[in-house]
Design a protein around this motif. Structure first.
Motif, PDB file in Angstrom:
ATOM      1  N   ALA A 178      -9.180  -4.746  -3.084  1.00  0.00           N
ATOM      2  CA  ALA A 178     -10.343  -3.950  -3.480  1.00  0.00           C
ATOM      3  C   ALA A 178      -9.999  -2.467  -3.514  1.00  0.00           C
ATOM      4  O   ALA A 178     -10.384  -1.743  -4.440  1.00  0.00           O
ATOM      5  CB  ALA A 178     -11.499  -4.207  -2.521  1.00  0.00           C
ATOM      6  N   ASN A 179      -9.250  -2.009  -2.508  1.00  0.00           N
ATOM      7  CA  ASN A 179      -8.842  -0.603  -2.483  1.00  0.00           C
ATOM      8  C   ASN A 179      -7.915  -0.273  -3.634  1.00  0.00           C
ATOM      9  O   ASN A 179      -8.037   0.786  -4.270  1.00  0.00           O
ATOM     10  CB  ASN A 179      -8.165  -0.283  -1.149  1.00  0.00           C
ATOM     11  CG  ASN A 179      -9.133  -0.259   0.015  1.00  0.00           C
ATOM     12  OD1 ASN A 179     -10.342  -0.111  -0.188  1.00  0.00           O
ATOM     13  ND2 ASN A 179      -8.626  -0.419   1.222  1.00  0.00           N
ATOM     14  N   GLY A 229     -10.240 -11.013  -5.768  1.00  0.00           N
ATOM     15  CA  GLY A 229      -9.734  -9.719  -6.208  1.00  0.00           C
ATOM     16  C   GLY A 229      -8.415  -9.714  -6.931  1.00  0.00           C
ATOM     17  O   GLY A 229      -7.947  -8.645  -7.359  1.00  0.00           O
ATOM     18  N   LYS A 271      -4.059  -3.098 -10.386  1.00  0.00           N
ATOM     19  CA  LYS A 271      -4.354  -4.527 -10.270  1.00  0.00           C
ATOM     20  C   LYS A 271      -3.295  -5.220  -9.415  1.00  0.00           C
ATOM     21  O   LYS A 271      -2.102  -4.890  -9.473  1.00  0.00           O
ATOM     22  CB  LYS A 271      -4.377  -5.173 -11.655  1.00  0.00           C
ATOM     23  CG  LYS A 271      -5.341  -4.538 -12.648  1.00  0.00           C
ATOM     24  CD  LYS A 271      -6.775  -4.812 -12.300  1.00  0.00           C
ATOM     25  CE  LYS A 271      -7.704  -4.300 -13.393  1.00  0.00           C
ATOM     26  NZ  LYS A 271      -9.130  -4.525 -13.080  1.00  0.00           N
ATOM     27  N   LYS A 291      -7.435   2.999 -16.028  1.00  0.00           N
ATOM     28  CA  LYS A 291      -8.832   3.100 -15.624  1.00  0.00           C
ATOM     29  C   LYS A 291      -9.410   4.441 -16.072  1.00  0.00           C
ATOM     30  O   LYS A 291     -10.603   4.565 -16.343  1.00  0.00           O
ATOM     31  CB  LYS A 291      -8.946   2.946 -14.111  1.00  0.00           C
ATOM     32  CG  LYS A 291     -10.370   2.913 -13.583  1.00  0.00           C
ATOM     33  CD  LYS A 291     -10.390   2.674 -12.078  1.00  0.00           C
ATOM     34  CE  LYS A 291     -11.822   2.595 -11.564  1.00  0.00           C
ATOM     35  NZ  LYS A 291     -11.873   2.346 -10.099  1.00  0.00           N
ATOM     36  N   GLU A 292      -8.547   5.466 -16.161  1.00  0.00           N
ATOM     37  CA  GLU A 292      -8.967   6.808 -16.572  1.00  0.00           C
ATOM     38  C   GLU A 292      -8.872   7.003 -18.088  1.00  0.00           C
ATOM     39  O   GLU A 292      -9.238   8.056 -18.598  1.00  0.00           O
ATOM     40  CB  GLU A 292      -8.079   7.852 -15.887  1.00  0.00           C
ATOM     41  CG  GLU A 292      -8.051   7.748 -14.376  1.00  0.00           C
ATOM     42  CD  GLU A 292      -6.935   8.580 -13.759  1.00  0.00           C
ATOM     43  OE1 GLU A 292      -6.267   9.329 -14.504  1.00  0.00           O
ATOM     44  OE2 GLU A 292      -6.720   8.475 -12.540  1.00  0.00           O
ATOM     45  N   ASN A 343      -7.733  -1.842  -6.496  1.00  0.00           N
ATOM     46  CA  ASN A 343      -8.505  -1.905  -7.736  1.00  0.00           C
ATOM     47  C   ASN A 343      -9.344  -0.646  -7.925  1.00  0.00           C
ATOM     48  O   ASN A 343      -9.502  -0.150  -9.050  1.00  0.00           O
ATOM     49  CB  ASN A 343      -9.395  -3.145  -7.725  1.00  0.00           C
ATOM     50  CG  ASN A 343      -9.974  -3.454  -9.099  1.00  0.00           C
ATOM     51  OD1 ASN A 343      -9.251  -3.567 -10.074  1.00  0.00           O
ATOM     52  ND2 ASN A 343     -11.288  -3.581  -9.162  1.00  0.00           N
ATOM     53  N   GLU A 344      -9.867  -0.111  -6.842  1.00  0.00           N
ATOM     54  CA  GLU A 344     -10.627   1.136  -6.906  1.00  0.00           C
ATOM     55  C   GLU A 344      -9.742   2.283  -7.397  1.00  0.00           C
ATOM     56  O   GLU A 344     -10.209   3.204  -8.075  1.00  0.00           O
ATOM     57  CB  GLU A 344     -11.201   1.459  -5.525  1.00  0.00           C
ATOM     58  CG  GLU A 344     -12.071   2.708  -5.489  1.00  0.00           C
ATOM     59  CD  GLU A 344     -13.346   2.578  -6.313  1.00  0.00           C
ATOM     60  OE1 GLU A 344     -13.871   3.621  -6.759  1.00  0.00           O
ATOM     61  OE2 GLU A 344     -13.814   1.440  -6.518  1.00  0.00           O
ATOM     62  N   GLN A 345      -8.461   2.209  -7.075  1.00  0.00           N
ATOM     63  CA  GLN A 345      -7.505   3.218  -7.521  1.00  0.00           C
ATOM     64  C   GLN A 345      -6.968   2.937  -8.924  1.00  0.00           C
ATOM     65  O   GLN A 345      -6.159   3.710  -9.444  1.00  0.00           O
ATOM     66  CB  GLN A 345      -6.335   3.288  -6.533  1.00  0.00           C
ATOM     67  CG  GLN A 345      -6.729   3.675  -5.120  1.00  0.00           C
ATOM     68  CD  GLN A 345      -5.585   3.464  -4.138  1.00  0.00           C
ATOM     69  OE1 GLN A 345      -4.502   4.028  -4.293  1.00  0.00           O
ATOM     70  NE2 GLN A 345      -5.836   2.641  -3.122  1.00  0.00           N
ATOM     71  N   GLY A 346      -7.406   1.827  -9.520  1.00  0.00           N
ATOM     72  CA  GLY A 346      -6.960   1.482 -10.864  1.00  0.00           C
ATOM     73  C   GLY A 346      -5.695   0.664 -10.904  1.00  0.00           C
ATOM     74  O   GLY A 346      -5.052   0.558 -11.955  1.00  0.00           O
ATOM     75  N   LYS A 382      -9.499  -6.727   1.247  1.00  0.00           N
ATOM     76  CA  LYS A 382      -9.723  -5.282   1.361  1.00  0.00           C
ATOM     77  C   LYS A 382      -8.606  -4.515   0.660  1.00  0.00           C
ATOM     78  O   LYS A 382      -8.860  -3.523  -0.029  1.00  0.00           O
ATOM     79  CB  LYS A 382      -9.790  -4.884   2.833  1.00  0.00           C
ATOM     80  CG  LYS A 382     -10.075  -3.405   3.047  1.00  0.00           C
ATOM     81  CD  LYS A 382     -10.174  -3.060   4.539  1.00  0.00           C
ATOM     82  CE  LYS A 382     -10.438  -1.569   4.729  1.00  0.00           C
ATOM     83  NZ  LYS A 382     -10.518  -1.213   6.178  1.00  0.00           N
ATOM     84  N   GLU A 433       0.823  -1.212   0.000  1.00  0.00           N
ATOM     85  CA  GLU A 433       0.000   0.000   0.000  1.00  0.00           C
ATOM     86  C   GLU A 433       0.858   1.262   0.000  1.00  0.00           C
ATOM     87  O   GLU A 433       0.524   2.253  -0.669  1.00  0.00           O
ATOM     88  CB  GLU A 433      -0.941  -0.031   1.211  1.00  0.00           C
ATOM     89  CG  GLU A 433      -1.978  -1.138   1.111  1.00  0.00           C
ATOM     90  CD  GLU A 433      -2.774  -1.333   2.386  1.00  0.00           C
ATOM     91  OE1 GLU A 433      -3.893  -1.875   2.309  1.00  0.00           O
ATOM     92  OE2 GLU A 433      -2.272  -0.943   3.466  1.00  0.00           O
TER      93      GLU A 433
END
Length: 802
Positions: free
Chosen positions: A318-319, A394, A326, A669-670, A321-324, A315, A269
């Protein structure tokens, strides 16, 4: 030394004896789908696999083939054929190939347009320890192949062992590496594949300079011949047989962080956060062995999270992945004795066995272990359930390591044969297992399958190989172009390297940055190293980090071009990295690796020597070449010397090229193509030019099959009236595709102009860049000779510069 001498003497004696056993033609039978030739010692079956491809099986004394074809992606095809019999030969004709069978003395050869490009010498041979085929070599013929080696591109004159094997810390020479392949590509424009996954050798004129041979300890006595009129056609035909890379998920072409390895969830992280804080784009992070345990040894095969160090993995993923970003996990096919899964593996009989049928146990670096029998359906189901579970939790991509397998005792038995009989197809079957599992349980996902070992055709399972544990040194950087180019010609178009180097403790910012700059024009951008030296730019000093960031940002700007290269590879088989002899059909360029083509349009010349401030390299003739950094024009057909400081990689663009580029973004992702810059490199020598850009949602597996994509077509025409550029959108589109695209067309070396028109309407040429930015229209930069035109593309836009 005595062993080497005995092997050579055995090899020579085999063929000295066999020279007296001339094969004799007996009879033939012609069938609509194949030709059978009966000889005194067996039967030869010649089967079309396309207009330009045949498979040849030699069935000795009525024996059947013991294994399925691993190289071919499909079975035989219905192809129009005919046989003509002459007094001393048969002519078996396909639309784009003739097979010539001489009756006495017996010989088989292959021709295109009445020109023989390949001929058997003795053809099939059988000895006490090995069997195989012998072919004639033509005097000027050069040969690329044998899989991954560091020997120079031309492998003629070498005797190459066929046995996938780790090559830790290699530099400028490596006879045997992770991914050997029993095939070659010839300057006579054919590919020859020995369809056999057993331990063996290929001799490319080493023992006899006029003979090449393939041999193996057992297995299918089969080979494929694929012909082509030029190299692009040959690549198309070869990959039509062996299969093409499925289109990768777009994020896999982005930046991937990796090291050996991240010990804790906090380290993962923190690293991702640092990329974001330093505005360095990132799309993936690899978690090495420590996800399974706290130490390097003793935990391989747990295949589950070590919760004390990774307390909340779901978790975390998932966090991320939410930030783009993998998460990619490493796995190996070794199950250590005593690890969490050992009892289950033994109970379910998923491991390779000894002669009594018990789990075969042996020692290697990581501990006492068994090896998953990847060929056993029950073992595949057991192994895949683990992948499925973590994917559902995930995990975004998978890394298969040590899949040669790195240690594979000859006495170990698989369900379909001994270790030596199936060694070279182990990684191939492992990739297939994961690919098939995704197709079944995650049918709309394009999986990332990183692996370092496979077989001919492994690319059809989406395998993304890398060049193994390369030395973290200038010697390690030096052969990377050769490895990627040669492997691309053998189907492994996504071959790349651990950017920055893997093995060793050398900390050299110059080496690191030269490697990362080369990676911009590589199929995969992934830094990786042993943890003594940081692999990630965020852990270097500010200056090094800043320069690395610029290279990575350029990689992301080039996503429209790079993703189009992936599309072209999937549809035509053309590798992303291409040797210069693809551009200039010149056999003298076969061994040339000081520069290479990135797609059709870029010529890249990596700097591979410490302290170099310039680079000398050859520009293929037939084109003008334009410096990517300063627009200076150079004539092809000669060498040039370009200054290259640490911030710049020498890169040329072919005159007449269209290069679509996107804004920089933090992750794919963007990504969107609603805003683009389309560069056109104009030159008086180019009267007509074409280009294209592929776009889809970046992740749907069936986008190509269902036609859910946009394909932008670019065309330029230059005449005495001026320059016309047309941009047209084709295809039926995809979900969330831009309804219109704002495109800045940037014409390099723009012609003199009196007016600029868009779709027949005159637009104002602004006198300053700021006014153009504010009001649109066009802007001509007199100091650079660049013309900028803003347009909106819905269906088609035509720009006329008069």
């Amino acid at each position: 030394m005595l062993r080497k001498i005995s092997i050579v003497l055995l090899f020579c004696s085999i063929f000295a004896d066999s020279a007296f056993a001339q094969r004799m033609f007996k009879s033939y039978q012609y069938f609509p789908d194949h030709l059978e030739i009966k000889t005194n010692d067996g039967k030869m079956v010649i089967t079309p696999y396309g207009h330009h491809t045949v498979k040849v099986d030699f069935l000795e004394k009525g024996k059947a083939l013991p294994f399925p074809s691993y190289a071919a992606a499909h079975g035989a095809e219905k192809v129009e054929s005919k046989v003509k019999e002459e007094p001393n030969r048969l002519i078996y004709s396909l639309p784009d190939m003739e097979v010539l069978i001489q009756k006495s003395p017996f010989q088989v050869s292959y021709a295109n347009g009445n020109k023989v490009f390949l001929a058997e010498e003795q053809g099939f041979f059988d000895a006490d320890s090995v069997s195989g085929f012998r072919f004639k070599l033509q005097p000027q013929e050069q040969l690329i192949g044998g899989g991954e080696r560091v020997l120079g591109m031309n492998r003629r004159g070498h005797r190459l062992e066929l046995y996938n094997k780790a090559s830790y810390g290699y530099e400028k020479h490596a006879d045997l590496m992770y991914y050997s392949m029993p095939m070659l590509v010839s300057t006579n424009k054919y590919a020859l594949i020995f369809d056999n996954g057993a331990k063996g050798f290929m001799d490319l004129g080493a023992t006899d300079k006029e003979v090449m041979s393939f041999e193996a300890v057992s297995g299918n006595m089969s080979y494929f011949v694929v012909s082509g009129h030029d190299y692009p056609t040959l690549m198309n035909n070869f990959t039509a047989l062996t299969g093409r890379n499925p289109l990768p998920a777009r994020w896999t072409l982005g930046n991937i962080a990796s090291r050996m390895g991240y010990h804790t969830q906090e380290e993962v992280e923190t690293t991702v956060a640092k990329y974001q804080q330093d505005s360095i784009p990132l799309d993936g992070i690899v978690i090495d062995l420590y996800w399974q345990g706290p130490d390097l040894k003793g935990h391989m095969g747990n295949l589950d999270w070590y919760k004390p160090n990774f307390p909340q993995p779901e978790k975390m993923m998932a966090n991320l992945n939410e930030q783009g970003v993998k998460t990619i996990l490493i796995t190996e096919p070794f199950i250590l004795n005593g690890c969490k899964t050992w009892d289950s593996a033994v109970e379910n009989k998923v491991l390779g066995t000894d002669s009594l049928g018990s789990a075969f146990k042996f020692d290697f670096f990581f501990g006492n272990t068994g090896l998953i029998d990847i060929f056993k359906p029950k073992a595949q189901d057991w192994f895949w359930k683990i992948y499925k579970h973590h994917t559902e939790s995930g995990v975004g991509g998978w890394w298969g390591d040590l899949g040669e397998p790195e240690v594979h005792p000859s006495a170990l038995q698989h369900v379909n044969g001994s270790a030596d009989e199936v060694h070279n197809v182990y990684g191939h079957e492992w990739a297939k297992m994961i690919y098939d599992g995704f197709a079944k349980d995650f049918p709309n996902t394009r999986p990332l399958i990183l692996m370092r070992s496979g077989f001919v055709g492994s690319q059809r399972y989406g395998m993304v190989p890398w060049s193994g544990d390369v030395s973290r040194s200038w010697g390690g950087l030096y052969p990377q172009v050769e490895i990627s180019l040669s492997m691309g010609l053998q189907g492994a178009a996504y071959m790349s390297s651990d950017l920055g180097g893997f093995a060793g403790t050398t900390k050299d910012a110059e080496l690191y940055l030269r490697w990362l700059s080369y990676g911009v024009f590589n199929p995969i951008y992934r830094t990786h190293a042993q943890e003594e030296v940081p692999a990630e730019p965020v852990y270097w000093d500010k200056e090094t980090m800043s320069i690395a960031r610029d290279f990575i940002r350029l990689r992301y700007e080039m996503m429209p071009y790079n993703y189009t290269l992936a599309y072209e590879n999937t549809t035509t088989g053309m590798p992303l990295m291409r040797p210069l002899f693809f551009e200039e059909d010149n056999d003298q360029l076969i061994d040339y690796t000081d520069a290479y083509m990135w797609g059709d349009d870029f010529l890249v010349a990596p700097v591979k020597e410490k302290g170099a401030t310039s680079k000398t390299f050859y520009l293929p003739k037939g084109h003008q070449w334009i410096d990517f950094h300063n627009d200076k024009v150079y004539e092809g057909g000669k060498e040039v010397t370009i200054k290259s400081d640490i911030k710049h990689l020498p890169v040329m663009v072919k005159a007449g090229a269209f290069i679509p580029m996107a804004p920089v973004y933090q992750t794919t992702k963007e990504y969107s193509t609603k805003d683009l810059t389309l560069h056109y490199y104009a030159d008086a020598s180019v009267k007509e030019a074409k280009g294209q850009m592929y776009d889809d949602d970046g992740h749907s597996k069936d986008a190509l099959e269902k036609g859910n994509f946009d394909l932008l077509k670019f065309e330029a025409n230059t005449n005495e009236k001026g320059l016309t550029i047309a941009v047209e959108k084709t295809g039926k589109g995809f979900e969330n595709a831009p309804s219109e695209r704002a495109i800045t067309v940037l014409v390099h070396h723009a012609p003199n102009h009196k007016k600029v028109m868009v779709n027949g309407q005159k637009v104002k040429v602004q006198k300053s860049e700021q006014k153009w930015q504010d009001k649109g229209g066009a802007f001509f930069n007199e100091s650079t000779g660049q013309l900028f035109v803003k347009v909106v593309l819905k269906d088609k836009v035509v720009i006329a510069v008069k």
